[in-house]
Motif scaffolding. Sequence first.
Motif, PDB file in Angstrom:
ATOM      1  N   THR A 172       0.830  -1.193   0.000  1.00  0.00           N
ATOM      2  CA  THR A 172       0.000   0.000   0.000  1.00  0.00           C
ATOM      3  C   THR A 172       0.871   1.252   0.000  1.00  0.00           C
ATOM      4  N   ILE A 173       0.487   2.194  -0.837  1.00  0.00           N
ATOM      5  CA  ILE A 173       1.220   3.458  -0.890  1.00  0.00           C
ATOM      6  C   ILE A 173       0.374   4.488  -0.170  1.00  0.00           C
ATOM      7  N   ASP A 174       0.922   5.073   0.902  1.00  0.00           N
ATOM      8  CA  ASP A 174       0.054   5.926   1.709  1.00  0.00           C
ATOM      9  C   ASP A 174       0.384   7.408   1.630  1.00  0.00           C
ATOM     10  N   SER A 175       1.386   7.769   0.844  1.00  0.00           N
ATOM     11  CA  SER A 175       1.655   9.206   0.741  1.00  0.00           C
ATOM     12  C   SER A 175       2.049   9.575  -0.678  1.00  0.00           C
ATOM     13  N   ILE A 176       1.848  10.849  -0.987  1.00  0.00           N
ATOM     14  CA  ILE A 176       2.186  11.322  -2.330  1.00  0.00           C
ATOM     15  C   ILE A 176       3.691  11.195  -2.567  1.00  0.00           C
ATOM     16  N   SER A 177       4.492  11.493  -1.546  1.00  0.00           N
ATOM     17  CA  SER A 177       5.938  11.444  -1.779  1.00  0.00           C
ATOM     18  C   SER A 177       6.406  10.010  -2.064  1.00  0.00           C
ATOM     19  N   ARG A 178       5.729   9.058  -1.415  1.00  0.00           N
ATOM     20  CA  ARG A 178       6.033   7.652  -1.698  1.00  0.00           C
ATOM     21  C   ARG A 178       5.615   7.315  -3.146  1.00  0.00           C
ATOM     22  N   ALA A 179       4.446   7.840  -3.556  1.00  0.00           N
ATOM     23  CA  ALA A 179       3.954   7.601  -4.918  1.00  0.00           C
ATOM     24  C   ALA A 179       4.934   8.169  -5.937  1.00  0.00           C
TER      25      ALA A 179
ATOM     26  N   LEU B 144       3.600  10.782 -12.276  1.00  0.00           N
ATOM     27  CA  LEU B 144       2.598  11.226 -11.303  1.00  0.00           C
ATOM     28  C   LEU B 144       2.016  12.584 -11.684  1.00  0.00           C
ATOM     29  N   SER B 145       2.876  13.450 -12.178  1.00  0.00           N
ATOM     30  CA  SER B 145       2.385  14.778 -12.560  1.00  0.00           C
ATOM     31  C   SER B 145       1.421  14.671 -13.728  1.00  0.00           C
ATOM     32  N   THR B 146       1.716  13.801 -14.681  1.00  0.00           N
ATOM     33  CA  THR B 146       0.819  13.626 -15.826  1.00  0.00           C
ATOM     34  C   THR B 146      -0.543  13.139 -15.359  1.00  0.00           C
ATOM     35  N   LEU B 147      -0.519  12.199 -14.442  1.00  0.00           N
ATOM     36  CA  LEU B 147      -1.766  11.683 -13.888  1.00  0.00           C
ATOM     37  C   LEU B 147      -2.541  12.802 -13.186  1.00  0.00           C
ATOM     38  N   ALA B 148      -1.823  13.585 -12.415  1.00  0.00           N
ATOM     39  CA  ALA B 148      -2.453  14.702 -11.698  1.00  0.00           C
ATOM     40  C   ALA B 148      -3.049  15.706 -12.677  1.00  0.00           C
ATOM     41  N   LEU B 149      -2.352  15.909 -13.774  1.00  0.00           N
ATOM     42  CA  LEU B 149      -2.820  16.831 -14.811  1.00  0.00           C
ATOM     43  C   LEU B 149      -4.166  16.362 -15.374  1.00  0.00           C
ATOM     44  N   GLY B 150      -4.224  15.089 -15.697  1.00  0.00           N
ATOM     45  CA  GLY B 150      -5.455  14.519 -16.254  1.00  0.00           C
ATOM     46  C   GLY B 150      -6.612  14.634 -15.288  1.00  0.00           C
ATOM     47  N   ILE B 151      -6.358  14.354 -14.025  1.00  0.00           N
ATOM     48  CA  ILE B 151      -7.440  14.385 -13.039  1.00  0.00           C
ATOM     49  C   ILE B 151      -7.924  15.809 -12.793  1.00  0.00           C
TER      50      ILE B 151
END
Lengths: 406, 292
Positions: A193-200, A209-216
């Motif tokens: 389980t990944i529980d933090s953004i920094s871990r992600a 991760l930024s691309t995913l954030a952009l899409g959302i």
Amino acid sequence: MGIKCFEELTAGMILASDLKASDGRLLFKAGTEIEARHIELLKRVGVAEVDVEAGACELSDGMLLEIEDYVRDFFLYVNPDSEPVVEMFRISLALTGDAVARGWCLPDIIQRRASNVEHMEDLFLKGMGSPETIVMHEAELASFPDIYFRIKEVLEDDSASATRIAKVVSTDMSLAAKLIKLVNSPLYGFPQTIDSISRAVALIGAKELSTLALGISAINYFKDIPPELVDMKKFWRHSITCGLLAKILATTQTGLSPERFFIAGLLHDVGRLIMFKKLPYASTEAMLFARENSIPLVEAERSTMDFCHTDISRPLLEAWKFPEGLSNMINFHHNPMEFPNPLEPAIIHLADNLTNAMEIAQGGMYVLPGVDEQAWEILGIQADPVLRDAVEQCQEQIDTILGAFF
Amino acid sequence: MGSLFSSSISLRKSVRISDDEFLLLRDFIYEKSGIFVDVKRKYLFESRFSKHLGELGLSSFSDYIKYLKFDVKKAEELPRLFELVTTNETSFCRDLRQLDVFKVNVLDEILNEQRKAGKLELNIWSAGCSSGEEPYTLAILLHESLKRELPLWKIKITAVDLSRTMIEQAQKGVYGEYAFKTTSDDIRKKYFTKESEGWKVKPEVQKLVHFQQMNLNDSQSLKKVARSHIVFCRNVVIYFDEAMKKKVVGSFYDNLLPGGYLMLGHSETLHKISQAFKPLYHPGSIAYKKQG
């Protein structure tokens, strides 16, 4: 379909859900085909009831013909000899047959017609708004979420540290929560389980991760679409399914990073949302025209408005300064061969068709747009079993991924 | 994934149409009806016609094209061909905003002018009337506008359609629930009576409308339509190519009386087609006024 008592059980039936003993111990997994020796075992264990899948015998021949006719209607526009199309037809039949066996009713003619939107008014009369002016009008009215541009900034800065990216993303609580859910979904399939953004960020990479954030954050922008015009949940379900299938299909190619395809699939119909906002009445006319003439929505848009949703997404994504590679996949998903490097848009093209084929079993509305022959050749995949496997994978994962969004 | 269907079931059910056959058939349809069929709809054609070919006992599209051109029954086949290339979905009061624009900005003006001129006469042409919903909607609109004055007027709504079946259906004037999806209950109760088959339009509405099968590509028969104050032609020219659009709009122009109006469907425009009309922009719709 449904629960059978032990006496009714015969070899050849398929378990619809995991079969557990009275003490909770797993006996057989869902999908297991019952054999005579299983029945013996179940008798010994003392199982009283078993949840089995519908067999062909439980749908009458008449019903099967009705299902076949229903599914065929969605394939009227496409080449009936095309390899991927024929496979999609078979997949749709299997899914629709299964849905009906589970109690789903085929939609009747009235349910397949557009709803009434007589009270809605277009902002542009026919011939008065080009895709560019329509997008400009949109861009002037509403500003894109600030978080989007801050993420973009970090995304473009090669020296940005993982901590900085994590910090920017974390400023938007709901965005961060969605991201955490997504990185924990089968989309990434991490064992822990990944529980933090920094871990992600550490695990999937800053760019990813930024691309995913952009899409959302782009999705969040479209909240005020009139619900009677389009069921937004259905719209995003289509988009997310297309994204997931695109990601799965991208793994058949070498040298592509599959996760980008999720975002492109997620936003492939974004032009349509601007149409709904600016031209609600004309959009409905297009939907009606598509259904009346058994043509795909994209063709109906061209007939009734003189442009289609990818003509809108082009200036829109440009105005948003969306990453070019992703924009091209979105803008060329209906005509991949018109893009100089057609491989990436071809994947979205195929995924979009496959999504439509899957949706027939959920009450889809429009005929399949069809798979471009050259695009299919470029992908160089075998329709059987690649498409079926992709659909199966998608079915296993889709609910968890949808859960991250809604 | 298990399936209730054979894993080798084929999608093709129809006779194959070659590119040449498609072009021949398309040209034939265009020549006869003015309807232009894009090559993208080739497969749609295959499946739509295939059953019909079977009924005729023909095994290829080439044979069908010969049949259309040379068979003794070719005249009977033409209406059937038209049915296969047209769609006929509509409802009463479709596009309410346009009807509102029409009433306030077009109809009232023309009625007033006629009253001033002392000629209580009104001709409307509904071109491409499908199963009759549009001309009946217009007749109802006139009843609502003129009320008790109506008997003093000489009103004729000429309603034509390419499809003979549609004309027959329109003449019957019986409609199911779907046709009323945008009609208020008051209007329905006032102008329709409930029958076992559906709702039947009342005689006072029906007598204003005259139905007739007509091909908009046949200039000679268009010339026989009484000259009109208003032409309604909605969701028809969208099926035509530019040349045919120009031809048909030209016929409407010739038919219209000076100062008359042309109303098109929501997604249709005279842009690039004709400059002989002045477009009057109203929120939700454009009315085209004949110039000169």
